[in-house]
Enzyme design. Structure first.
Site, PDB file in Angstrom:
ATOM      1  NE  ARG A 147      -2.051   2.183   3.336  1.00  0.00           N
ATOM      2  CZ  ARG A 147      -2.930   2.802   4.438  1.00  0.00           C
ATOM      3  NH1 ARG A 147      -3.929   2.364   4.594  1.00  0.00           N
ATOM      4  NH2 ARG A 147      -2.536   3.690   5.003  1.00  0.00           N
ATOM      5  CG  ASP A 210      -6.729   3.723   3.325  1.00  0.00           C
ATOM      6  OD1 ASP A 210      -8.042   4.018   2.911  1.00  0.00           O
ATOM      7  OD2 ASP A 210      -6.752   3.084   4.359  1.00  0.00           O
ATOM      8  CG  HIS A 212      -7.340   7.336   5.061  1.00  0.00           C
ATOM      9  ND1 HIS A 212      -7.625   6.122   5.817  1.00  0.00           N
ATOM     10  CD2 HIS A 212      -6.046   7.201   4.721  1.00  0.00           C
ATOM     11  CE1 HIS A 212      -6.263   5.491   6.007  1.00  0.00           C
ATOM     12  NE2 HIS A 212      -5.437   6.290   5.390  1.00  0.00           N
ATOM     13  CD  GLU A 262      -9.976   1.057   7.406  1.00  0.00           C
ATOM     14  OE1 GLU A 262      -9.434   0.538   6.688  1.00  0.00           O
ATOM     15  OE2 GLU A 262      -9.806   2.220   8.217  1.00  0.00           O
ATOM     16  NE  ARG A 283      -8.776  -3.105   3.695  1.00  0.00           N
ATOM     17  CZ  ARG A 283      -8.683  -2.340   4.653  1.00  0.00           C
ATOM     18  NH1 ARG A 283      -9.676  -1.400   4.983  1.00  0.00           N
ATOM     19  NH2 ARG A 283      -7.498  -2.586   5.259  1.00  0.00           N
TER      20      ARG A 283
HETATM   21  O1  KDG Z   1      -7.792   3.242  13.639  1.00  0.00           O
HETATM   22  C1  KDG Z   1      -7.967   3.685  12.282  1.00  0.00           C
HETATM   23  C2  KDG Z   1      -6.873   2.867  11.503  1.00  0.00           C
HETATM   24  O2  KDG Z   1      -7.150   1.334  11.745  1.00  0.00           O
HETATM   25  C3  KDG Z   1      -6.902   3.242  10.106  1.00  0.00           C
HETATM   26  O3  KDG Z   1      -6.332   4.561   9.744  1.00  0.00           O
HETATM   27  C4  KDG Z   1      -6.130   2.143   9.363  1.00  0.00           C
HETATM   28  O4  KDG Z   1      -7.344   2.898   7.204  1.00  0.00           O
HETATM   29  C5  KDG Z   1      -6.496   2.086   7.663  1.00  0.00           C
HETATM   30  C6  KDG Z   1      -6.051   1.078   7.089  1.00  0.00           C
HETATM   31  O5  KDG Z   1      -6.508   0.850   6.087  1.00  0.00           O
HETATM   32  O6  KDG Z   1      -5.185   0.223   7.970  1.00  0.00           O
HETATM   33 MG    MG Z   2      -8.108   2.067   5.371  1.00  0.00          MG
END
Ligand code: KDG
Ligand code: MG
Length: 402
Positions: A147, A210, A212, A262, A283
């Site tokens: 990543r 990512d 986010h 996530e 995920r």
């Molecule tokens: O607690 C938040 C994290 O787990 C996050 O920032 C990690 O986005 C993340 C990832 O894909 O690992």
């Molecule tokens: Mg993430």
């Protein structure tokens, strides 16, 4: 066999972790991760006050019944706090079942579907030039998937790109720090990053990114399109995924694969995304999605619809979660990738574990149960320290999305 005790251990060997240890009258114990980054004590209280008391005297062999009891019996369903607490119980019960059977948990889940669990690591750096050696370091250590995240020119900080290259830690202050975000700057920059990485490392390495949750649907569609020449394995969390129609819009515009989940806690958070094939990778993870039993349910649904797993595995998920995830990863037919970042040495010492990394794969080991434990004496030496995830604002000061 009966459950006679449930200990909730909060420890901070570098970062906070919440662990449930269930003890039976026959002396067999099991562990489960209950860590929810920035909200650790809420889950600890939920377990201590509301869950552990109703477990005393129950038969630990009744894993599914206990899950249903905690989920349906509470009236208040779902949400990360509830589901992390249920996850901890479920994981600890699988650990106990494995120890009683004398088998690693993956055997109880149906046995191996593969030789090892392919993992992806994180290459993070402030600039494109500085991230290239990070990608090289991962490839050199055997990673097949990396990543890639960098800082964005013109923005002072970028979420997830810290100063410490070895350890990922976005929870940086008791009162949340604040970061400034510009979609325009970000969208202009990311394709340059992947152009440079592909040019340097060629087509074979799997590359991931990512987002986010920062973009609107049409911005995410544009990003996906602009990354198509670099053939990413996935673009993660392109939009806040509550509005699930967003994923359909992105899909209509780009062939860059999409991974989300996530922050999801149950199968009902992703059922439509999976059934309508609006994503490529789901995920969800053991600790935030109700434990091994519920994660397996999600992945089985995904298997029906050609969606693969890609479990979250950041460092705020403890080694107990990682061990549990690896048993699931090994046993499901539709495994995709597992995220893996090294924990600190202090964390590894508090959570002795059998899993090991070799040549780009993680292996859970063959100890009965999960093959992980918590050293409670050592854990007691690392008291809880409040730490929150940062808040994100646009350049004009508006609070922006995760
Ligand atoms: O607690 C938040 C994290 O787990 C996050 O920032 C990690 O986005 C993340 C990832 O894909 O690992
Ligand atoms: Mg993430």
């Amino acid at each position: 066999m009966r459950i006679v005790e449930g200990r909730v251990v909060v420890t901070c060997p570098g970062r906070n972790f919440v662990t449930l240890k269930l003890v039976t009258d026959e002396g067999v114990t099991g562990v489960g991760d209950a860590t929810l980054n920035g909200r650790e004590l809420a889950v600890a209280a939920y377990l201590t006050e509301h869950v552990v008391p109703v477990l005393i005297g129950r038969d630990p062999a009744r894993i599914e019944d206990t899950w249903q009891y905690l989920y349906k019996g509470a009236y208040w369903r779902r949400g990360p706090v509830t589901m992390s607490a249920i996850a901890a119980v479920d994981t600890a019960l699988w650990d106990i079942k494995g120890k009683v059977a004398g088998l690693p948990v993956y055997q109880l889940l149906g046995g191996r579907c593969r030789d090892g669990v392919t993992v992806y690591g994180h290459a993070n750096a402030a600039t494109v030039e500085e991230v290239l050696p990070e990608v090289a370091r991962h490839i050199g250590s055997g990673y097949q998937a990396v990543r890639v995240q960098t800082g964005v020119p013109g923005l002072a900080t970028t979420y997830g790109v810290g100063t410490d290259r070895r350890f990922y830690e976005p929870a940086d202050a008791a009162v949340p720090s604040e970061a400034v975000w510009s979609t325009e700057k970000y969208l202009a920059h990311v394709p340059r990053v992947f152009a440079a990485v592909r040019k340097e490392f060629g087509p074979d390495v799997k590359l991931l990114h990512d987002v986010h949750h920062r973009l609107t649907p049409i911005e995410a569609a544009r990003l996906g399109k602009s990354l198509e020449p670099y053939a990413l394995t996935w673009m993660e969390d392109p939009v806040p995924a509550e509005l699930q129609e967003s994923l359909r819009l992105i899909r209509q515009h780009t062939t860059t694969p999409i991974a989300v989940g996530e922050v999801f806690n149950t199968i009902w958070d992703c059922e439509r995304l999976i059934r309508e094939q609006l994503i490529d990778y789901i995920r969800t993870t053991v600790v935030h999605a109700g434990g091994i039993s519920h994660l397996r349910r999600i992945f089985d649904l995904a298997a029906l619809h050609h969606v693969r797993s890609g479990s979250h595995g950041a460092t705020d998920l403890s080694p107990v979660c990682m061990a549990a995830a690896l048993h699931v990863d090994l046993a499901i037919p539709n495994f995709g990738l597992q995220e893996y970042m090294r924990h600190t040495d202090a964390t590894d010492a508090v959570f002795p574990h059998a899993y090991r990394f070799a040549d780009g794969y993680l292996h859970p080991g063959d100890e009965p149960g999960l093959g992980v434990d918590i050293d409670e004496d050592l854990a007691a030496r690392y008291p809880y320290r409040p730490a929150s995830l940062p808040v994100n604002r646009l350049e004009d000061g508006t609070v922006h999305s995760w």
